[in-house]
Design a protein around this motif. Structure first.
Motif, PDB file in Angstrom:
ATOM      1  N   TYR A 193      50.024 105.005  20.441  1.00  0.00           N
ATOM      2  CA  TYR A 193      50.826 104.323  21.484  1.00  0.00           C
ATOM      3  C   TYR A 193      49.780 103.049  21.791  1.00  0.00           C
ATOM      4  CZ  TYR A 193      53.161 102.717  25.769  1.00  0.00           C
ATOM      5  OH  TYR A 193      53.731 102.018  26.674  1.00  0.00           O
ATOM      6  N   TYR A 200      57.558 107.669  24.236  1.00  0.00           N
ATOM      7  CA  TYR A 200      56.694 107.457  23.188  1.00  0.00           C
ATOM      8  C   TYR A 200      56.343 108.767  22.708  1.00  0.00           C
ATOM      9  CZ  TYR A 200      53.750 105.699  19.610  1.00  0.00           C
ATOM     10  OH  TYR A 200      53.044 105.764  18.302  1.00  0.00           O
ATOM     11  N   GLU A 227      57.637 104.312  29.756  1.00  0.00           N
ATOM     12  CA  GLU A 227      57.619 103.881  28.257  1.00  0.00           C
ATOM     13  C   GLU A 227      56.718 104.976  27.710  1.00  0.00           C
ATOM     14  OE1 GLU A 227      56.968  99.960  27.370  1.00  0.00           O
ATOM     15  OE2 GLU A 227      58.136  99.379  29.106  1.00  0.00           O
TER      16      GLU A 227
END
Lengths: 241, 391
Positions: free
Chosen positions: B143, B72, B68
């Protein structure tokens, strides 16, 4: 006219001049002679204003070299001990430069330059840069720039040194010609033959003092030597005792 | 008096103009500064000021641990590549600008909403790595914030609770960003040119004249020695001014070209700015030239003169070089120091800071006064026997 009275000059511990006195008259060639290191060049340098005396006085046409340097400079033509040229300037430009520094300009200056180039036979080098000139050619340029303002007094430091026979003869002829115009010529030389043939008066310097002063004949008589070279050796104390 | 000074001045200028090699070299020299600054802008400036949306290469170790996160940061412009065996070594040797290491327990901790650790390998001593480093850091922070916000919102809490400060930067560098850094390099180069531009003429017209044996005959002319000195200073001054003008034009052309290109540099230095810089430099040129003539007068030979005058320009340029990296608060008394005052003034001008009239008056006045003092000293030195006959 050049008058030198009790002139003194020292360089650190060296007493170059210890009281030199003499007079050089108009319409005469006066020879300043003496062994190496006697003080001839120092005397000339004080007269042409690049050295200041420690004592005594020196005057050109009545103007003192210290008090009236500008007036002295206007009245002298100088062939200095150092006679360097500017490698990128032509002969004509050298003469013009000194002429302009004496306040000459325009057509009058150009006329004088042409006449000097003609008189010293320097047509071939007139418009060439001085870079690579022979000793004789350099000498002609140095003489021409010294004469451009028609000085009443001429100070020449060894004018014939290093010249070939023809150039030396031409230089001597020029000196006579200037004398005959009624001007005062003071020059130094090592060559006794030349001195004898050219000089009306002699000033013999040795060790910073005047050892003898007079015409060549007077010098021969006072020293009892028939040959001028012998007389010179005797006067300066460099001969056999 | 003016006649005689003019005659000598003209001779020196004409004589020097014929020295083609020296003149062309002296006029090429000033290009060095603008070329160095241009090279710096092209090679360093580009990597520092690259566009915000460009991609940057980011080697990642343990990529599989955080799919993930990788996804990102890829949307933030990172071009993820497999990391070399030893990421630290790769960054230290400059193979990569930065590298990301994702620890093996990342997935487990992340899933349990514990603090997971990532390492960013950086080399703070390399200017060119700064961009990649800060882009990677920004992406990781974003993030961090997004995930944190999501977790707090999931618990019904205001995400701003964990962010007590909203930090907004206000950039005051006149909208020029790093440009100021390069503009600061102009003063030392200009000062250097002022002290070097006409130096060969100062040497040639005094030491050279003496060594060539033309000084002695020159001094027998009805010209005061100080008049000769003034003419030689004037000729040297003209060629110094020419070198400075050439350098200013070169700087202007260089900045125009660079601003047109894609180097993230925005400079708007108009003609009048360069003209004013030239005027500010004038008193300093007189100072430099007179200093050169004095040194050429007291030294014993051409060679000795060259040695001294070769080192001279470094001294006044040094403060300017320091000021490239360190900003100082310029007090009016600093303006009174010749060369330093001008360094500060030129710096303020090119950075677009407001100048005070007092600074200009103090800098120009004191430098001019110092120059006149040096001229008087030069005149005294020229009057000595030693001008021709060195001891």
């Amino acid at each position: 006219m050049i008058e030198v009275n009790d002139l003194r000059k020292s360089f650190k511990a060296v007493h170059a001049l210890r009281g030199v006195s003499f007079t050089a008259f108009d319409g005469e060639v006066t020879g300043l002679i003496g062994p190496n290191g006697a003080g001839k060049t120092t005397t000339l340098r004080i007269l042409y204003t690049v050295l200041t005396p420690d004592g005594g006085s020196a005057a050109v046409d009545g103007f003192d070299v210290r008090a009236n340097a500008r007036e002295v400079q206007r009245r002298i033509g100088v062939l200095a001990d150092a006679r360097g040229l500017y490698p990128r300037l032509t002969s004509r430009e050298h003469i013009r430069y000194f002429g302009r520094l004496h306040g000459l300009k325009g057509a009058e200056l150009e006329r004088r330059i042409d006449r000097l180039i003609d008189m010293l036979d320097m047509g071939a080098i007139a418009d060439r840069p001085a870079h690579g000139f022979s000793k004789g050619q350099s000498m002609k340029v140095a003489l021409a720039r010294a004469l451009v303002h028609h000085p009443p007094n001429l100070l020449l430091d060894e004018p014939t040194a290093g010249l070939d026979v023809a150039s030396a003869r031409a230089t001597r002829a020029l000196i006579r010609r200037i004398r005959d115009e009624g001007r005062c010529v003071l020059f130094t030389s090592h060559i006794m033959q030349e001195v004898g043939a050219l000089c009306d008066k002699l000033v013999v310097i040795g060790d910073g003092l005047v050892r003898a002063n007079g015409t060549p004949d007077e010098l021969r008589r006072s020293t009892g030597k028939a040959d001028l070279e012998e007389a010179f050796m005797s006067a300066t104390g460099t001969g056999e005792k | 008096m003016f006649d005689r000074v003019w005659v000598v001045f003209c001779k020196e200028v004409i004589d020097n103009m014929r020295d083609r090699r020296s003149v062309s070299l002296a006029l090429l020299y000033p290009f060095l500064g603008p070329l160095v600054v241009a090279a710096l802008i092209v090679f360093v400036g580009k990597s520092i000021t690259s566009a915000p949306n460009a991609t940057f290469i980011l080697p990642v170790q343990g990529e599989a641990n955080a799919p993930e996160l990788i996804e990102y940061i890829t949307t933030k412009g990172a071009l993820v590549v497999p990391a070399p065996k030893d990421p630290a070594l790769a960054v230290r040797t400059g193979k990569f600008d930065t590298a990301l290491i994702i620890s093996d327990d990342y997935g487990e901790k992340f899933d349990r909403e514990r603090q997971a650790t990532v390492h960013l390998v950086v080399d703070g001593s390399r200017l060119s790595a700064v961009i990649a480093m800060s882009r990677a850091l920004d992406a990781l922070r974003d993030y961090n914030r997004d995930i944190g916000t999501a977790r707090l919102e999931a618990r019904g809490l205001d995400p701003n609770l964990s962010v007590p400060l909203a930090i907004e930067q206000i950039n005051v560098s006149g909208g020029r960003n790093l440009t100021g850094f390069f503009l600061n390099m102009m003063p030392p180069f200009l000062i250097f040119t002022i002290f070097v531009g006409g130096v060969y003429l100062a040497i040639d017209t005094t030491s050279g004249e003496r060594e060539r044996g033309s000084m002695e005959p020159l001094l027998t002319n009805p010209v005061a020695r100080w008049e000769l000195m003034v003419a030689k200073v004037a000729a040297t001054f003209v060629f110094t001014a020419m070198a400075v003008a050439v350098q200013l034009v070169a700087f202007k052309v260089m900045f125009n070209l660079i601003t047109g290109g894609d180097f993230g540099l925005r400079v708007d230095l108009g003609f009048w700015l360069f003209a004013s810089v030239f005027l500010i430099c004038l008193p300093l040129m007189l100072f430099a030239v007179t200093l050169q003539v004095i040194i050429a007068t007291v030294t014993r030979s051409f060679k000795e003169t060259q040695t001294y005058l070769g080192l001279l320009p470094l001294v006044p340029s040094l403060p300017g070089l320091v000021l490239v990296f360190v900003a100082i608060n310029a007090h009016p008394w600093m303006m009174a120091i010749p060369t330093f005052g001008q360094t500060l003034l030129i710096g303020q001008m090119v950075r677009g800071e407001p100048l005070t009239g007092l600074s200009i008056v103090v800098a120009s006045g004191f430098t001019l006064a110092a120059s006149l003092g040096l001229l008087a000293l030069a005149a005294r030195l020229y009057a000595r026997d030693e001008l021709v006959f060195t001891g």
